[in-house]
Scaffold this motif. Structure first.
Motif, mmCIF file in Angstrom:
data_model
loop_
_atom_site.group_PDB
_atom_site.id
_atom_site.type_symbol
_atom_site.label_atom_id
_atom_site.label_comp_id
_atom_site.label_asym_id
_atom_site.label_seq_id
_atom_site.Cartn_x
_atom_site.Cartn_y
_atom_site.Cartn_z
ATOM 1 N N GLY A 39 -6.115 52.087 -23.816
ATOM 2 C CA GLY A 39 -6.014 52.281 -22.394
ATOM 3 C C GLY A 39 -7.257 52.397 -21.561
ATOM 4 O O GLY A 39 -7.252 52.383 -20.350
ATOM 5 N N THR A 61 -9.569 50.490 -20.750
ATOM 6 C CA THR A 61 -9.803 49.229 -20.192
ATOM 7 C C THR A 61 -8.334 48.920 -19.254
ATOM 8 O O THR A 61 -8.482 48.393 -18.262
ATOM 9 N N SER A 62 -7.287 49.013 -20.107
ATOM 10 C CA SER A 62 -6.096 48.429 -19.469
ATOM 11 C C SER A 62 -5.254 49.341 -18.509
ATOM 12 O O SER A 62 -4.258 49.155 -17.849
ATOM 13 N N ASN A 91 -3.331 51.577 -20.102
ATOM 14 C CA ASN A 91 -2.201 51.837 -20.850
ATOM 15 C C ASN A 91 -2.417 52.911 -21.916
ATOM 16 O O ASN A 91 -2.464 52.643 -23.183
ATOM 17 N N HIS A 107 -1.731 44.049 -26.596
ATOM 18 C CA HIS A 107 -2.622 43.567 -25.909
ATOM 19 C C HIS A 107 -2.042 42.158 -25.145
ATOM 20 O O HIS A 107 -2.419 41.689 -24.050
ATOM 21 N N GLY A 140 0.987 42.373 -23.609
ATOM 22 C CA GLY A 140 1.788 43.012 -22.530
ATOM 23 C C GLY A 140 3.082 43.214 -22.809
ATOM 24 O O GLY A 140 3.846 43.707 -22.297
#
Length: 217
Positions: A62, A64-65, A67, A95, A97
């Motif tokens: 999470g 970078t995302s 999450n 990754h 989604g």
């Protein structure tokens, strides 16, 4: 029984597989690897941190995302060579989604169509919202909008009350109608089942604290 890190069995590469599970639903979200350092970071931050075997580096899920996976508890198996990590996910685990990395079927369940789950019904209802189906009562409710949905909830609530004064079987029938219309309302307002579970869980914790305070006072 509380297990220390030095009691775990890491493989020859210094890694241990970690199976990540949604603490609310029990769904398996992903499988990754941890080394001793990433496990220590996970315990300290209460966020999953893994060792990337391809990149040969630590990665905080999470980072970078966005999450992140908030750790609720960690278990190990009887051989102490695998971790089971229960988390509250802040977003998709995959990754690509997807909610979970496990979506492609190797052996489909032949009886899947016979199974009923509240989450499955919710997904069907949301599908009737995004893709209207001619003749569908659910699609009709979404077309009419919030006021119509609320009116139906009011009607069904009254019918539950009336049924409860007369007959158990009838009450079950009317409660089912009410729950269905409540799910339609949730879909209309973009409320997930997990949002309601989270709210109920928070009340449960508060209730336990109140009981403990009463016992110690």
């Amino acid at each position: 029984m509380k297990i220390e890190i030095n009691e775990l069995k890491f493989n020859s590469e210094g890694l241990i597989p970690a199976v990540v599970v949604d603490d609310n639903s029990g769904d398996v979200l992903m499988v990754a690897y941890m080394n001793e350092e990433s496990l220590k970071i996970s315990l300290e931050k209460k966020l999953t941190c893994f060792w990337s075997r391809s990149r040969k580096e630590l990665w905080l899920k999470g980072e970078t995302s966005g999450n992140y996976q908030q750790i609720k508890k960690i278990l190990t198996d009887c051989d102490r060579d695998t971790l089971l990590i229960f988390v509250k996910p802040d977003g998709p685990a995959c990754h690509l989604g997807n909610y979970s990395c496990f979506v492609d079927e190797v052996m489909p369940d032949e009886n899947e169509h016979e199974k009923f789950t509240l989450c499955g019904l919710m997904e069907l209802i949301k599908g009737r919202k995004t893709e209207k189906v001619e003749g569908s009562y659910t699609s009709y409710l979404f077309e009419k909008g919030l006021d119509k949905i609320l009116k139906k909830i009011g009607e069904e609530s009254s019918e539950v009350i009336i049924a409860a004064k007369n007959d158990r079987k009838e009450t079950i029938y009317e409660i089912s109608d009410l729950i269905y219309h409540m799910l339609v309302l949730m879909a209309e307002m973009n409320i997930e089942i997990k949002d309601v579970i989270k709210e109920l869980a928070s009340r449960h914790v508060i209730d336990k604290k109140v009981k403990q305070e009463k016992m110690t006072s």
